[in-house]
Write an enzyme that holds these catalytic residues in place. Structure first.
Site, PDB file in Angstrom:
ATOM      1  CG  ASN A  37     -25.946 -41.072  14.153  1.00 36.82           C
ATOM      2  OD1 ASN A  37     -25.242 -42.037  14.462  1.00 36.82           O
ATOM      3  ND2 ASN A  37     -27.242 -41.046  14.355  1.00 36.82           N
TER       4      ASN A  37
ATOM      5  CE  LYS B 159     -28.827 -42.469  11.373  1.00 33.28           C
ATOM      6  NZ  LYS B 159     -30.124 -42.281  10.745  1.00 33.28           N
TER       7      LYS B 159
ATOM      8  CG  HIS C  40     -30.897 -41.161  16.548  1.00 32.07           C
ATOM      9  ND1 HIS C  40     -31.730 -41.951  15.798  1.00 32.07           N
ATOM     10  CD2 HIS C  40     -30.300 -40.302  15.683  1.00 32.07           C
ATOM     11  CE1 HIS C  40     -31.635 -41.581  14.531  1.00 32.07           C
ATOM     12  NE2 HIS C  40     -30.778 -40.582  14.430  1.00 32.07           N
TER      13      HIS C  40
ATOM     14  CD  GLU D 121     -31.861 -44.449  13.164  1.00 34.70           C
ATOM     15  OE1 GLU D 121     -30.718 -44.728  13.567  1.00 34.70           O
ATOM     16  OE2 GLU D 121     -32.071 -43.811  12.111  1.00 34.70           O
TER      17      GLU D 121
ATOM     18  CD  GLU E 289     -31.320 -36.503  13.904  1.00 38.34           C
ATOM     19  OE1 GLU E 289     -30.380 -36.283  13.147  1.00 38.34           O
ATOM     20  OE2 GLU E 289     -31.564 -37.629  14.366  1.00 38.34           O
TER      21      GLU E 289
ATOM     22  N   GLY F  10     -33.273 -40.747   6.884  1.00 43.53           N
ATOM     23  CA  GLY F  10     -32.990 -41.878   5.998  1.00 43.53           C
ATOM     24  C   GLY F  10     -34.003 -42.048   4.879  1.00 43.53           C
TER      25      GLY F  10
ATOM     26  CB  SER G 173     -32.732 -36.466   4.116  1.00 41.20           C
ATOM     27  OG  SER G 173     -33.325 -37.722   4.366  1.00 41.20           O
TER      28      SER G 173
HETATM   29  P1  13P Z   1     -29.887 -39.303   7.518  1.00 40.43           P
HETATM   30  O1  13P Z   1     -28.973 -38.127   7.291  1.00 40.43           O
HETATM   31  O2  13P Z   1     -29.360 -40.585   6.948  1.00 40.43           O
HETATM   32  O3  13P Z   1     -31.298 -38.996   7.114  1.00 40.43           O
HETATM   33  O4  13P Z   1     -29.917 -39.549   9.099  1.00 40.43           O
HETATM   34  C1  13P Z   1     -30.129 -38.475   9.933  1.00 40.43           C
HETATM   35  C2  13P Z   1     -29.895 -38.917  11.323  1.00 40.43           C
HETATM   36  O5  13P Z   1     -30.638 -39.736  11.862  1.00 40.43           O
HETATM   37  C3  13P Z   1     -28.745 -38.368  12.038  1.00 40.43           C
HETATM   38  O6  13P Z   1     -28.792 -38.676  13.384  1.00 40.43           O
END
Ligand code: 13P
Length: 254
Positions: free
Chosen positions: A13, A15, A98, A100, A170, A176, A216
């Site tokens: 992903n 982002k 997601h 976010e 997640e 992150g 992560s």
């Molecule tokens: P990270 O791997 O950067 O923690 O992000 C995970 C994520 O949100 C994947 O959708």
């Protein structure tokens, strides 16, 4: 049951990262790094990168996904993108819900469910994200939160359609932050989500559903996470932006 009956999917992903030209260059390198993959490899990229990603992935084992979509088919929704537009571009997957998007763009379990139906109707494979916040984990309601999110996301989705759905667990506190859930924590919650699916449909459907872990996940911890019975892949943010790291995670998915 043997977890090998399920499809393992490693999805990146991106982002809000990489321009269209960077996408072409990156996939040119990535295709070599993942050509011997034993699992499905997906890159979910920003809308403007999709066309280049689809072109660069042609003839490789890489599938392309979007990071969001709108649930209406068309109309006066300035700035939005429909499922039909994505399908027409040659996109296979779409991330839905997601954390976010839930946090910054007011997505709810109900809009997630509408998007799931829109994606399925067009022939896209939804990757539905669920996961608890830190306060919810500390309060001991992780199971309830993830189960509820899963149930609402799958409202009125048939068992047949579930074959095209991926769930990504997640935990929001692990995204992150460099703070990964332990392999046992990931396995436990992916197992709870699987049980929720068994309760909604049946055990056979639940055993066949791919449930990823995300938060992560990186080149160092992927192998242990992916070895767990209920963890059928990963949804990877930061580490999916480097071909070498993403390649290592894909290779860990044997
Ligand atoms: P990270 O791997 O950067 O923690 O992000 C995970 C994520 O949100 C994947 O959708």
């Amino acid at each position: 049951m043997n977890k090998a009956v399920r499809k393992t999917i490693i999805a990146g992903n991106w982002k809000m990262n990489k321009t269209p030209s960077e996408t072409t260059e990156f996939l040119g390198e990535l295709k070599n790094a993942v050509q011997d993959a034993d699992c499905e490899v997906v890159v979910c990229v920003p809308f403007v990168d999709l066309q280049n990603a689809v072109a660069a992935a042609k003839g490789t084992n890489i599938k392309v996904g979007a990071e969001n979509l709108h649930f209406e088919k068309s109309g006066a929704f300035t700035g939005e993108i429909s499922a039909d537009m994505l399908i027409d571009l040659g996109v296979d997957y779409v991330i839905i819900g997601h954390s976010e998007r839930r946090q910054y763009f007011a997505e709810t379990d109900v809009t997630v469910n509408k998007k799931v139906h829109a994606a399925l109707a067009a022939g896209l494979k939804p990757i539905i994200c669920v996961g608890e916040h830190l306060e919810q984990r500390e309060q001991g309601i992780t199971a309830e939160v993830c189960s509820l999110q899963t149930k609402v996301a799958l409202k009125d989705v048939s068992a047949e359609d579930l074959k095209n759905i991926v769930i990504a667990y997640e935990p929001v506190w692990a995204i992150g932050t460099g703070k990964t859930a332990t392999a046992d924590q990931a396995d436990e919650v992916c197992g709870i989500i699987r049980q929720t699916i068994a309760d909604l449909y049946n055990q056979g459907v639940a055993e066949a559903t791919t449930i990823q872990y995300g938060g992560s996940m990186n080149a160092k911890n992927a192998k242990e996470l992916l070895s767990k019975y209920h963890v059928d892949g990963g949804l990877i943010g930061g580490a999916s932006l480097k071909t070498e790291d993403f390649g290592i995670i894909v290779a860990a998915a044997k």
